[in-house]
Design a protein around this motif. Structure first.
Motif, PDB file in Angstrom:
ATOM      1  N   TRP A  18      34.009  27.017  35.238  1.00 42.82           N
ATOM      2  CA  TRP A  18      34.270  28.248  34.576  1.00 42.82           C
ATOM      3  C   TRP A  18      35.781  28.872  35.106  1.00 42.82           C
ATOM      4  CZ3 TRP A  18      34.082  33.422  36.445  1.00 42.82           C
ATOM      5  CH2 TRP A  18      34.616  34.345  35.449  1.00 42.82           C
ATOM      6  N   GLY A  19      35.805  28.276  36.398  1.00 44.20           N
ATOM      7  CA  GLY A  19      36.981  29.026  37.252  1.00 44.20           C
ATOM      8  C   GLY A  19      38.235  28.188  36.701  1.00 44.20           C
ATOM      9  N   VAL A  20      37.997  26.901  36.397  1.00 39.91           N
ATOM     10  CA  VAL A  20      39.055  26.017  36.252  1.00 39.91           C
ATOM     11  C   VAL A  20      40.009  26.786  35.083  1.00 39.91           C
ATOM     12  CG1 VAL A  20      39.781  23.620  35.374  1.00 39.91           C
ATOM     13  CG2 VAL A  20      38.042  24.015  37.184  1.00 39.91           C
ATOM     14  N   ARG A  21      39.305  27.383  34.133  1.00 46.99           N
ATOM     15  CA  ARG A  21      40.049  27.625  32.844  1.00 46.99           C
ATOM     16  C   ARG A  21      41.069  28.613  33.251  1.00 46.99           C
ATOM     17  NH1 ARG A  21      38.633  32.413  30.377  1.00 46.99           N
ATOM     18  NH2 ARG A  21      36.790  32.889  32.045  1.00 46.99           N
ATOM     19  N   ASP A  22      41.181  29.385  34.626  1.00 47.46           N
ATOM     20  CA  ASP A  22      42.465  30.178  34.685  1.00 47.46           C
ATOM     21  C   ASP A  22      43.308  29.501  35.739  1.00 47.46           C
ATOM     22  OD1 ASP A  22      41.865  32.387  33.217  1.00 47.46           O
ATOM     23  OD2 ASP A  22      41.148  33.815  34.480  1.00 47.46           O
ATOM     24  N   PHE A  23      43.280  28.410  35.872  1.00 45.58           N
ATOM     25  CA  PHE A  23      43.984  27.679  37.061  1.00 45.58           C
ATOM     26  C   PHE A  23      45.402  27.633  36.556  1.00 45.58           C
ATOM     27  CE2 PHE A  23      41.163  24.992  39.858  1.00 45.58           C
ATOM     28  CZ  PHE A  23      40.532  25.947  40.295  1.00 45.58           C
ATOM     29  N   PRO A  24      46.496  27.696  37.140  1.00 42.63           N
ATOM     30  CA  PRO A  24      47.865  27.472  36.688  1.00 42.63           C
ATOM     31  C   PRO A  24      47.757  25.642  36.544  1.00 42.63           C
ATOM     32  CG  PRO A  24      47.969  27.686  38.974  1.00 42.63           C
ATOM     33  CD  PRO A  24      46.453  28.150  38.501  1.00 42.63           C
TER      34      PRO A  24
END
Lengths: 255, 152, 81, 522
Positions: A18-24
C-alpha cells in the motif's frame, strides 16, 4: 505457528505494498531523494572539498565519517563478541564435544592441486587488496573492500590448507590487537583533529601536521588514513570470526 | 492515482523488494531449523538494502542518454576531465547524470552490520548445538520440557 | 539501466531465495544463498551502485557464505524443514 | 574544550573499550580500572551537559563542521530530554562498573577482558543513541548496543541463556530492520536524514501514505525492541537465564533508551501535530499499553522465581511509559520521560540485589527468601527501597512518575489507563510484600503469628562484598534522589517539551480549564 507467521507476513506485505502506491517513479531524477539539495551538494563539492572524485568515498569517510567510525566499531564488536561466546582456552573443559555426525566430504585427493594453486594465488590477491584500498579515491573500493580481500586471502589459506597454517602466519594475539588497533587509528585521526582545535573528525585541521598541504588535500589524506584504519580492523575481524567459527573456538583443528 | 498495473510496470523493483522482504520474514518466523532462520534473516536484510539502492537509481530525467553525448545515471565517480574543473566552480556538474551516492554509503554500513549479526548468530547456534545436540527448535524445546541432563 | 536485464535478475533473485529456504541439506542451502548474494551484487552493479556491489560480493557473498559453511561443518547438515 | 562535550561523552567509553582491547590481552587487571575511570568521567561530562542544557535549552554539535547546507554532515543535538537520559545512563553505567569487579570471576568464564570491552561498547552505543540527531546514525548505534547485548547475555554458564539469546537476536534484528526500513521510507519521502530536516519537510507536506507507513514501521520496530507486551516474549527468558552481571547492565538501560528513541521520534522527527493531528488512533495505542501493564503484572504474580518476576515487571513498566507518551498531553509525556529515569534506577537496584542473592543460580525460588532479612540485612534493605519505588511510595521516584502519569491520564480523560496504573501499583504491592512476608515469617503459610516457630537461620554461601554494597546503595540512593529532585527534573522536561511544541492538552480534547502555567509548583 505457521498460520501465525503467514498472517503477520500478509499484514506487513499489504502495508508495504500500500505504501508503494505513493512512491516516486523508479529512477526519477526529480524525486526528493535524488533531486534534493543534499545529493547535489555531495556530487558538486566532492572535488572542491576533498579532491576525491569518488563521491561515495567522500561521503563515507568525510561528510558522514562519524557513521563509518561506528560501523568499524560494529565489525570490531562482532570479532570480540564471537571470541567471548565461542572461545575455549583449556580443551579439558569437560563439555561433551559433539562431532558433527556427517560423513566426511570426499575429495581430499585434490588437496595438492588446491593447495598449490591457492598458495600461488594468495600473493596476487593481497596485492589486489592493497590496490583496492589505495585506489578508493578514484574508483569504487576503499577500506571495507580492501580489508575483506586481505582477510579473504588468509581464509583461502585456511580453507585450502588447514587452519593451523593460517594461524601460524596470523596468530591470535595479532589479529585481536589489530582489530582494536584499526579502530584506534580511525578514532585517533578524529581525536587528532579535535586536539588541533577543530571539531571531531574535521580533517581540515590536519594541514597543521602534514607538510605543505592545503585544507582540501589534508582532507584527502585524512580520508586515506581513515580507510587504512578500516582495512586493518576489517581484515583482522573477518579472519578472527572465521577462525573461531571453523574450530568451535579451540583454534586447533579447522575445517 | 497509478493503477496497480502501472505500479507493477514502473516500480517493479519496489514490488520485488517487498516480496523478498516477506520471504525473509516468513522464514524467520516459521522455519524450525536455526540456520534456516538465519538464512531468512540475511534475505530480510538484503531486501532492505535493495530498497535503499533502488531509491538512489537515477535515469537522468529529461536528459536522454546521448542528448549531450555523455552517459546518464552512471556511477557516482566524477570523470577525470569533468572532475578537474569542478574544483574551481562546482556548479558545472549536473547531479542528474549520476546515481545518488548517499544510499550507497548507508548500504555499506547495512551490509557490514548484517554480516556482523550473522556471525554472532552463527556463534550462538554452535553453542546451542554443543548444549542440545540438535539445530531443530522443536527438538530443543522437547529437551527443555523434560530436562535429563542440562543444568538448571 | 536495461530494464529487461534488471527484471530477469529480480525474478532469479526471488527464485534463489525460495530455493535456498526450501532445500533440506544445509550445505546446499548455504551455497544457494551464496548464489543469491552474487545475483544481488550483479543487480546492484547494473543499478550503478558499484561500491555496494563490490562490498556485497566480497563481504556479503564471499565471507558470510563461508561462515555458514564453517558452522554447518561444525554442526549438522540435516535439516527437518 | 567544553564545546566538544556532546561528542566527548560518546568517545570516553569508546576509547576505553579500545584501550581494553589493546592492553587487556597482556594485563587483564587493567580493564576494571579503565571501566571505572571511564564511566566516572562520563558521569562528570553528562552532569556538565545537563547543567548547561538546563540553562541554554539546546546544544547542537556538528561532527566534522559540516553545517551548511543542513543535512550533509552528522549533527549531535542535546536538549532537555536527552540530557537527563544521558545522565541516567551514565550513572547506571558507573554503578554497574563498580558492581562488576567482585562479581565477574564467578559468573563469566575466564574472559574478563572481553566482558569489559563489550560492556564499554554497550555504553558507547547507548550514549550514541541518546546524543545523535541523525536518523541513520541512530540505527548504527542501536546495532552496536544490540550486538554487545547479545554477546554479554550469551556469555553466561547456563545452556538456556544461549537459546534465549538466539530468539532475542532474531526479534532484535527484525525490530532494528523495521526501524531502518522506516528511515528509508522517510528518506525517500523527504530526502533528508537529519532529524530536524525531516521535521521541517514533513511539516511542509504531511499528508502522504509513505510517511504514514514510515511511522508505522518505526513504531512497530521500536515496540519490538522495547518489549511492549505482545512483542516482548523474548525478554523474560533472556534476563532470567542470562548472567546476572549482564542482566544488571542491560535490563535497566536497553528498553528505557528505546522508549526514549520512541519519544524522540514522536516529538522531534514527526512532530506533535503530525502524530496526534489525525484521528483518535492514539487511544488504541494507550489501550495497548493498558493491556501491556495488566499482562505484565499478572505474569509477575504467576512467576515463581525472583528474576522472572522482575522481568515481567519490566514489561508492565514499558506499558506505563508507552501509555504515558501516547496520552497526547504534556503531563503524560513528562511522566513517561521521568519514568524512563526513575525506572532505570529502580530496575538496577532490584537486579543488583537479585544478582547478589541469587549468585550463580539462574532460578532463585521465592521460598529461598526465608529469613533473608537476618542473613543479608544490608542487601534486603536496598531491595526494599527498590520495591517501595516500584510500588510508588513517596519519596521514591516511582511515586512522582505515577503522579505525573495519572495526572496526564486524567487530563486526557483516559480512565482505563489511570485504572490500569492503580491496579498495577496494588499488584506490585502484593508482589513485594509477599516477598517481605516470606523473608520475615518463613514460607510455610498460615503458621506465622507471634507464636509461630522462629525461622531457623542457616548461613548460606551468599555474602555481599564491598563493591556489591557500594553499587547497591548507590542505586537505592539514586531512586530516592531522583524522587526528591522531581520538581527540578519535571521543570527541565516541561521546558524541553514546550520548545518542541507539545501542547498542554490534546488538540482535540477540550481540557478542563486548567489555567496554571506549567511552572514546577511542587
Amino acid at each position: 505457528m505457521r498460520a501465525f507467521g503467514l498472517i503477520i507476513v500478509l499484514l506487513t506485505g499489504g502495508l508495504l505494498l500500500w505504501g508503494v502506491r505513493d512512491f516516486p517513479l523508479f529512477g526519477a531524477a526529480d524525486s526528493p531523494a535524488n533531486g534534493g539539495v543534499v545529493t547535489a551538494y555531495y556530487l558538486q563539492h566532492t572535488m572542491q572539498d576533498a579532491r576525491v572524485p569518488n563521491a561515495v568515498t567522500t561521503v563515507l569517510a568525510d561528510y558522514r565519517s562519524y557513521d563509518t567510525m561506528f560501523e568499524t566499531a560494529v565489525i570490531f564488536t562482532a570479532g570480540i563478541a564471537i571470541f567471548a561466546i565461542l572461545r575455549v582456552f583449556d580443551d579439558r573443559g569437560g563439555r561433551r564435544l559433539r562431532k558433527s555426525q556427517d560423513a566426511p566430504v570426499k575429495g581430499d585427493q585434490y588437496r595438492i592441486i588446491v593447495g598449490t594453486t591457492s598458495r600461488l594465488l594468495i600473493a596476487p590477491i593481497q596485492l589486489f587488496a592493497l590496490y583496492v584500498l589505495v585506489h578508493g579515491h578514484h574508483s569504487p573500493g576503499g577500506g571495507f573492500q580492501g580489508g575483506v580481500i586481505i582477510g579473504a586471502s588468509f581464509l583461502l589459506l585456511a580453507v585450502a590448507r588447514n587452519l593451523q597454517t593460517s594461524l601460524d602466519r596470523f596468530p591470535e594475539r595479532r589479529f585481536l590487537a589489530m582489530g582494536a588497533g584499526g579502530v584506534l587509528i580511525y578514532a585517533g585521526t578524529g581525536l587528532l583533529c579535535m586536539l588541533l582545535g577543530r571539531n571531531f573528525l574535521d580533517y581540515g585541521a590536519l594541514q597543521a601536521v602534514l607538510p605543505a598541504t592545503g585544507p582540501e588535500m589534508a582532507r584527502s589524506h585524512g580520508i586515506f588514513a581513515v580507510e587504512i584504519g578500516v582495512a586493518v580492523t576489517v581484515s583482522a575481524s573477518m579472519f578472527a570470526v572465521y577462525a573461531m567459527l571453523a574450530s568451535r573456538g579451540r583454534l586447533k583443528d579447522g575445517l | 492515482m497509478p493503477t496497480p498495473f502501472q505500479i507493477l510496470l514502473h516500480n517493479f523493483n519496489y514490488v520485488c523488494y517487498v516480496v523478498l522482504l516477506m520471504i525473509g520474514l516468513h522464514a524467520m518466523i516459521t522455519k524450525r531449523n536455526l540456520i534456516k532462520k538465519l538464512i531468512g534473516m540475511s534475505v530480510f536484510s538484503t531486501a532492505i538494502i535493495l530498497f535503499y539502492v533502488s531509491i538512489g537509481v537515477n535515469n537522468g530525467g529529461d536528459m536522454l542518454a546521448g542528448h549531450d553525448g555523455r552517459p546518464v545515471g552512471n556511477i557516482p565517480v566524477l570523470e577525470h576531465g569533468i572532475g578537474h574543473d569542478a574544483i574551481t566552480h562546482p556548479e558545472t556538474i549536473d547531479p542528474r547524470r549520476y546515481a545518488n551516492p548517499l544510499p550507497h554509503v548507508l548500504m555499506l554500513t547495512a551490509i557490514v552490520v548484517g554480516v556482523a549479526t550473522l556471525g554472532v548468530a552463527l556463534a550462538i547456534t554452535q553453542r546451542v548445538f554443543q548444549d542440545y545436540g540438535t539445530l531443530e527448535e522443536d527438538e530443543i524445546l522437547a529437551q527443555l520440557n523434560n530436562p535429563q541432563e542440562n543444568d538448571d | 539501466m536495461i530494464w529487461q536485464f534488471d527484471t530477469l535478475l529480480l525474478v532469479l533473485l526471488i527464485v534463489a531465495a525460495v530455493i535456498s529456504l526450501r532445500i533440506k541439506d544445509l550445505l546446499a542451502a548455504s551455497v544457494v544463498f551464496g548464489i543469491y548474494s552474487f545475483l544481488m551484487c550483479l543487480l546492484w552493479a547494473v543499478m550503478a551502485a558499484v561500491d555496494v556491489a563490490f562490498t556485497e560480493a566480497a563481504v556479503g557473498a564471499g565471507v558470510s557464505t563461508l561462515f555458514m559453511i564453517a558452522t554447518v561443518y561444525q554442526t549438522t547438515r540435516r535439516s527437518s524443514d | 574544550m567544553t564545546e566538544h562535550f556532546p561528542v566527548f561523552i560518546v568517545l570516553i567509553p569508546f576509547f576505553g573499550a579500545l584501550l581494553c582491547g589493546l592492553l587487556g590481552m597482556r594485563w587483564p587487571r587493567v580493564c576494571p580500572g579503565i571501566a571505572l575511570a571511564g564511566m566516572g568521567l562520563a558521569v562528570v561530562v553528562a552532569a556538565a551537559i545537563l547543567q548547561r542544557v538546563a540553562e541554554v535549552g539546546e546544544w547542537s554539535y556538528f561532527v566534522g563542521k559540516w553545517e551548511q547546507p543542513r543535512g550533509i554532515g552528522i549533527e549531535l543535538r542535546v536538549d532537555g530530554i536527552n540530557a537527563l537520559v544521558l545522565s541516567a545512563v551514565a550513572v547506571v553505567g558507573w554503578l554497574v562498573a563498580v558492581f562488576s569487579p567482585g562479581r565477574l570471576g564467578r559468573d563469566e568464564e575466564s574472559k574478563p577482558t572481553q566482558f569489559y570491552i563489550l560492556f564499554l561498547l554497550l555504553m558507547t552505543g547507548l550514549f550514541g543513541i541518546t546524543v545523535t540527531g541523525d536518523a541513520f546514525n541512530l540505527y548504527v548505534m542501536i546495532e552496536i548496543s544490540a550486538l554487545t547485548g547479545y554477546a554479554l547475555l550469551a556469555m553466561g554458564p547456563h545452556s538456556r541463556a544461549r537459546l534465549a539469546t538466539f530468539n532475542y537476536l532474531i526479534m532484535g534484528t527484525i525490530g532494528a530492520s523495521f526501524y531502518l526500513l522506516g528511515v528509508g521510507y522517510l528518506y525517500l519521502h523527504t530526502g533528508m536524514l537529519n532529524m530536524a530536516g525531516i521535521h521541517t519537510v514533513l511539516a511542509a507536506n504531511p499528508a502522504s501514505s509513505v510517511a504514514l507507513v514510515a511511522f508505522t514501521l518505526i513504531m512497530v520496530g521500536l515496540w519490538l525492541k522495547m518489549a511492549l507486551f505482545p512483542l516482548g516474549g523474548w525478554l523474560p527468558n533472556v534476563y532470567t537465564y542470562g548472567p546476572p552481571l549482564a542482566a544488571a547492565a542491560a535490563a535497566p538501560l536497553v528498553t528505557k533508551v528505546t522508549v526514549y528513541v520512541m519519544v524522540r521520534m514522536m516529538v522531534t522527527v514527526f512532530g506533535w501535530k503530525w502524530v496526534f493531528g489525525g484521528g483518535g488512533w492514539n487511544e488504541a495505542v494507550v489501550w495497548l499499553a493498558v493491556v501491556a501493564i495488566l499482562a505484565g503484572a499478572l505474569m509477575a504474580l504467576a512467576a515463581k522465581d525472583l528474576k522472572r518476576m522482575l522481568c515481567c515487571l519490566i514489561l508492565s513498566e514499558v506499558g506505563y511509559m508507552v501509555g504515558g507518551a501516547w496520552l497526547a498531553n504534556r503531563w503524560g509525556m513528562t511522566g513517561a520521560i521521568y519514568h524512563i529515569l526513575g525506572d532505570a534506577f529502580m530496575t538496577l537496584t532490584l537486579f543488583l540485589a537479585a544478582g547478589v542473592l541469587a549468585g550463580r543460580a539462574a532460578i532463585f525460588k521465592l521460598e529461598r527468601f526465608e529469613g533473608m532479612f537476618r542473613r543479608q540485612p544490608w542487601v534486603m534493605a536496598a531491595f526494599a527501597v527498590g520495591a517501595l519505588g516500584m510500588i510508588g511510595l513517596p519519596p521514591t521516584c516511582g511515586f512522582f512518575s505515577k503522579w505525573f502519569l495519572i495526572r496526564g491520564g486524567l487530563e486526557a480523560g483516559h480512565y482505563g489507563y489511570v485504572g490500569a496504573l492503580i491496579v498495577s501499583s496494588l499488584i506490585n504491592a502484593v508482589l513485594f510484600f509477599r516477598i517481605f512476608e516470606i523473608a520475615v515469617f518463613g514460607s510455610k503459610p498460615g503458621k506465622h503469628g507471634y507464636d509461630g516457630p522462629q525461622v531457623v537461620v542457616e548461613p548460606d554461601g551468599v555474602k555481599a562484598k564491598g563493591g556489591d554494597l557500594l553499587a547497591l546503595y548507590g542505586a537505592a540512593a539514586m531512586v530516592v534522589v531522583v524522587g526528591l529532585g522531581s520538581g527540578w527534573i519535571s521543570g527541565v522536561i516541561q521546558r524541553a517539551l514546550e520548545v518542541n511544541g507539545v501542547p498542554l492538552a490534546a488538540p482535540a480534547v477540550l481540557a478542563p480549564a486548567v489555567d496554571e502555567t506549567p511552572t514546577n509548583d511542587h
